[in-house]
Write an enzyme that holds these catalytic residues in place. Structure first.
Site, PDB file in Angstrom:
ATOM      1  CB  THR A 102      15.271  10.079  23.911  1.00  0.00           C
ATOM      2  OG1 THR A 102      17.188   9.214  23.664  1.00  0.00           O
ATOM      3  CG2 THR A 102      14.748   9.714  22.599  1.00  0.00           C
ATOM      4  CG  ASN A 116      22.587  13.696  32.869  1.00  0.00           C
ATOM      5  OD1 ASN A 116      22.060  13.184  32.393  1.00  0.00           O
ATOM      6  ND2 ASN A 116      22.154  14.901  33.177  1.00  0.00           N
TER       7      ASN A 116
END
Lengths: 389, 389
Positions: B182, B384
């Site tokens: 984001t 991740n």
């Protein structure tokens, strides 16, 4: 068995010296007829290797008798000289088999941008010609000779209800495969079939099998799927029967490509239902299958539905109309997301099996579509960063 | 300095207890006017977090006075309850600042699918309100409070020729960033500007800066770029002057997002020239920037032009007409590919600098376009895959 399972085919796989390891690197497949029907589908990449350019025009008449396939070099981005090398290969193999060069298809796989060692290749073609035979071991030899980073040879067979046979071999080690994971496939059949039917059956079978494997979104310059039909069984199949048998063999080979992605730790089946059209379902499935964040989460055994939903949301509404507030997601059977929000506890999802099933319901219709992919792992990064250096 | 560099702004960054680490997690930015002009651009993802849904409608009238931003939770895929949380936050901040809730924009970043701890958030808003000040340290505090996996706060400033000021802060750790990387950005200016001009200038500036960063092709549910204009300088700038200053600040912030991708070992600038249109150039640049094989090769310090050319070939001809046989590729200044084939020796390319320049000439026109990305590394996979587990 593989490609020599149907009647009327001989094959060979030998070491021509293209690979520095000395492993087998050249395969030859010959149809002894009586038919010389052939069909093929090729990569949609606009950068097409010389063998793709050659084979595309050679098969345009629906006829071919032989395929020569080499690993150890892609012969892509090699310009007019590279094309001349492919042409010379087809001429040479044609002469060895007493065929027109136009009836010889060529496939190559390996590094892009380098010329092939033609002396070794042409010498190997002679050796391969002399080694041609119809037994099961010849089919296995050919399947081994086209391997690059594959760990096992990939073969499959099927028989139509009317008794015609289909065999196939494939190479391609899924997402792990360096150099764009080139996929080479040869399918053979002894069914009596005309060129138009063969072409249609091949396109139909590949559209729901090889086209549904998207291990790393990278399309090769060399991908090729070839079908040769000898007609040697004398069995006339319906188009539907042939398509079904080709689909069965192609599905098995496609699944084995995913399973042999050594860099991967999970085989991921993304199934999208509740779509308005199959195209919409496939677009969403492909977007999820291509998300590095989804793929890395699966590597970490994390059923991260937020990343799955977010990937679905990246598909334009014009392509796949659905309401994000109605999305449902199951991971390995557990409904972790319902109506676009958290539902069952994601800690209950068992992510340890190699096969991971992601089911997404768009709540916008009755069509569905699926894509197979792999997770994103350290080994993928390692093998694709170290390969050519 | 950052967002408090222009006149008429106060800011604060405090720890509200949203992050278990106890680090700062709540930022508040207030425009004291005299103008209350605002503009914003949001993620194109169809799955939009509650704060995106709120802010989009709140800024539709071109007016806003305050932005409250939290890390520690994205408030995405949280349904009507999540939207009510955002609404309540805006009401609460509005009451604290004696503003209409409609003049309070909200941004959130963190994990998807979980509700925010509202008591902590609302309590923190009061603390932040009491901490508001106009100095340089307040701007730095706010920039720090929106960090997630960022290693440094990201700020930039510029001044127009006529003397109006622009400041900005951003969060987002490029491709490494878990939870879809984001990107939250607040830009401030004390220029005298109307809402329509502010909107146009912001869209123009972001289109060539933030829109050109594509670290891992994953689009967040929360991406937001907000511009507040206080008019406090009394300086009326031209639209062009304002756009230039916004572009300067945005460019600097965008570059710092790429540079802070801790998972990455290279910042990769893909520049495509010789295109028929800018759109064609950008499509090719984006395809290259998204190729895992290209990105893994760069991690391995391998100037693998074959993968670059093959990625370019995946762009449909209808989108970017060019002749693959005319493609040229330079990597860090060395022309490794010319006319679609090997040219200079790729072993002469120095891949050790963090910044990697890939220049592709399509040979089909005079337009160009560029994309910034990062390489694909073990750390990307690690961060991740491990984040939410």
């Amino acid at each position: 068995m593989s490609i020599t399972f149907p009647q009327g085919f001989r094959a060979a796989g030998i070491a021509a010296g293209l690979k520095s390891s000395g492993a087998a690197d050249l395969a030859l497949v010959v149809s002894d007829g009586p038919l010389d029907v052939a069909a093929a589908v090729f990569t949609a990449n606009r950068v097409q290797a010389a063998p793709v350019q050659w084979s595309r025009q050679a098969v345009a008449d629906g006829r071919a008798r032989a395929v020569i396939l080499n690993s150890g070099g892609a012969n892509a981005c090699t310009g007019p000289d590279g094309f001349a090398d492919t042409h010379r290969t087809a001429e040479h193999v044609g002469a060895l088999l007493e065929l027109s060069a136009q009836d010889v298809l060529v496939c190559s796989t390996g590094l892009i941008g380098e010329r092939l060692p033609m002396d070794a290749l042409l010498g190997g073609a002679l050796t391969a010609r002399d080694a041609l035979e119809g037994g099961a071991s010849a089919g296995a030899d050919a399947a081994r000779a086209i391997m690059t980073t594959d760990t096992v040879e990939k073969t499959a067979t099927a028989t139509t209800p009317s008794g015609a046979r289909v065999g196939g071999m494939a190479k391609g080690a899924g997402m792990l495969a360096p150099q764009l994971a080139t996929m080479l496939v040869v399918l053979t059949t002894d069914a009596v079939v005309d060129a138009a039917t063969a072409d249609e059956a091949l396109r139909s079978a590949t559209s729901t099998t090889f086209d549904r494997v998207d291990s790393d979104a990278c399309m090769s310059t060399n991908d090729t799927v070839i079908l040769l039909a000898s007609g040697a069984s004398g069995v006339e199949t319906t188009a539907e029967e042939l398509t079904d048998a080709l689909r069965q063999v192609s599905s098995e080979l496609a699944r084995s490509l995913v399973a042999d992605a050594e860099g991967a730790s999970h085989d991921v089946h993304v199934v999208v239902t509740g779509a308005g059209t199959e195209g919409a379902a496939l677009a969403v499935a492909r977007e999820i299958a291509r998300s590095n964040l989804v793929k890395a989460a699966i590597f970490g055994n994390d059923p991260n539905w937020g990343r799955i939903v977010a990937a679905a949301g990246c598909v334009p509404e014009s392509v796949a109309p659905f309401d994000p507030a109605r999305l449902g997601v199951r991971v390995n059977g557990v409904q972790v997301c319902r109506d676009g929000g958290a539902h069952e506890d994601r800690s209950t999802v068992d992510m340890t099996p190699r096969e991971t099933l992601i089911e997404v319901d768009l709540g916008a219709g009755t069509a569905k579509g699926d894509i197979w992919t792999n997770d994103l792992t350290h080994d993928y990064v390692e093998e694709n960063s170290a390969y050519s250096s």
